[in-house]
Write a protein that holds these residues in place. Structure first.
Motif, PDB file in Angstrom:
ATOM      1  N   UNK A  31       0.819  -1.213   0.000  1.00  0.00           N
ATOM      2  CA  UNK A  31       0.000   0.000   0.000  1.00  0.00           C
ATOM      3  C   UNK A  31       0.850   1.259   0.000  1.00  0.00           C
ATOM      4  N   UNK A  32       1.920   1.257   0.785  1.00  0.00           N
ATOM      5  CA  UNK A  32       2.822   2.412   0.815  1.00  0.00           C
ATOM      6  C   UNK A  32       3.477   2.605  -0.546  1.00  0.00           C
ATOM      7  N   UNK A  43       0.799   9.078   5.545  1.00  0.00           N
ATOM      8  CA  UNK A  43       1.064   9.558   6.891  1.00  0.00           C
ATOM      9  C   UNK A  43       0.517   8.569   7.900  1.00  0.00           C
ATOM     10  N   UNK A  44       1.380   8.103   8.781  1.00  0.00           N
ATOM     11  CA  UNK A  44       0.985   7.255   9.903  1.00  0.00           C
ATOM     12  C   UNK A  44       1.081   8.136  11.139  1.00  0.00           C
ATOM     13  N   UNK A  49       5.883   9.947   8.201  1.00  0.00           N
ATOM     14  CA  UNK A  49       5.301  10.184   6.886  1.00  0.00           C
ATOM     15  C   UNK A  49       6.258   9.692   5.809  1.00  0.00           C
ATOM     16  N   UNK A  50       5.723   8.906   4.885  1.00  0.00           N
ATOM     17  CA  UNK A  50       6.467   8.461   3.715  1.00  0.00           C
ATOM     18  C   UNK A  50       6.087   9.391   2.565  1.00  0.00           C
ATOM     19  N   UNK A  51       7.075   9.914   1.870  1.00  0.00           N
ATOM     20  CA  UNK A  51       6.800  10.792   0.731  1.00  0.00           C
ATOM     21  C   UNK A  51       7.811  10.528  -0.379  1.00  0.00           C
ATOM     22  N   UNK A  81      10.274  11.189  10.370  1.00  0.00           N
ATOM     23  CA  UNK A  81       9.738  10.721  11.642  1.00  0.00           C
ATOM     24  C   UNK A  81       8.740  11.727  12.204  1.00  0.00           C
ATOM     25  N   UNK A  82       7.672  11.203  12.797  1.00  0.00           N
ATOM     26  CA  UNK A  82       6.665  12.043  13.423  1.00  0.00           C
ATOM     27  C   UNK A  82       7.015  12.337  14.869  1.00  0.00           C
ATOM     28  N   UNK A  83       6.193  13.121  15.521  1.00  0.00           N
ATOM     29  CA  UNK A  83       6.458  13.534  16.892  1.00  0.00           C
ATOM     30  C   UNK A  83       6.544  12.344  17.842  1.00  0.00           C
ATOM     31  N   UNK A  84       5.656  11.371  17.677  1.00  0.00           N
ATOM     32  CA  UNK A  84       5.680  10.212  18.564  1.00  0.00           C
ATOM     33  C   UNK A  84       6.982   9.436  18.457  1.00  0.00           C
ATOM     34  N   UNK A  85       7.482   9.258  17.241  1.00  0.00           N
ATOM     35  CA  UNK A  85       8.745   8.542  17.044  1.00  0.00           C
ATOM     36  C   UNK A  85       9.920   9.355  17.571  1.00  0.00           C
ATOM     37  N   UNK A  86       9.902  10.645  17.322  1.00  0.00           N
ATOM     38  CA  UNK A  86      10.988  11.504  17.816  1.00  0.00           C
ATOM     39  C   UNK A  86      11.028  11.502  19.341  1.00  0.00           C
ATOM     40  N   UNK A  87       9.846  11.609  19.963  1.00  0.00           N
ATOM     41  CA  UNK A  87       9.794  11.613  21.423  1.00  0.00           C
ATOM     42  C   UNK A  87      10.261  10.285  22.005  1.00  0.00           C
TER      43      UNK A  87
END
Length: 124
Positions: A31-32, A43-44, A49-51, A81-87
């Protein structure tokens, strides 16, 4: 961690068979890639986010011979990486010493301590 390790971990935590987990993981990755082929972002939320990033053709240099070469235009899949992954990956903050005093009295004491003891005395 390899794909098989990830599949084992997911299977254990969800009480699903390895076959089911492999099918779901394959469907997710397909799917990605399908969205990326269309130029869409995936965006997960909370994870990232994959772009697709576009790179124009450019001149390069062969490091072995020094010869100039043409590098063709390309598209690459990028992950942010999103905020959750960074945190989740952030290192704990180490408390630092405060060097500047904030109260007027403390500032005065800091200045007094910094001036030499002979200041203001007359020399004979």
């Amino acid at each position: 961690m390899r794909t098989s390790d990830l599949i084992d971990q997911i299977a254990q935590s969800t009480d699903r068979s390895r076959t089911e987990v492999r099918e779901v993981l394959d469907a997710l990755l397909d799917g990605i890639l399908a969205a990326a082929k269309k130029g869409e972002d995936v965006t997960l939320t909370g994870f990232g986010k994959f772009s697709v990033r576009q790179f124009a053709a450019r001149q390069g240099r062969n490091p072995a011979t020094g010869e100039s070469i043409e590098i063709p235009a390309s598209r690459k899949l990028a992950f942010s990486a999103g905020k959750g992954a960074k945190d989740a990956l952030a290192l704990p903050k180490i408390p630092t010493k405060k060097t500047a005093a904030k109260t007027p009295v403390a500032k005065k004491m800091a200045v007094k301590a910094a001036t030499p003891k002979t200041a203001g005395r007359k020399r004979a």
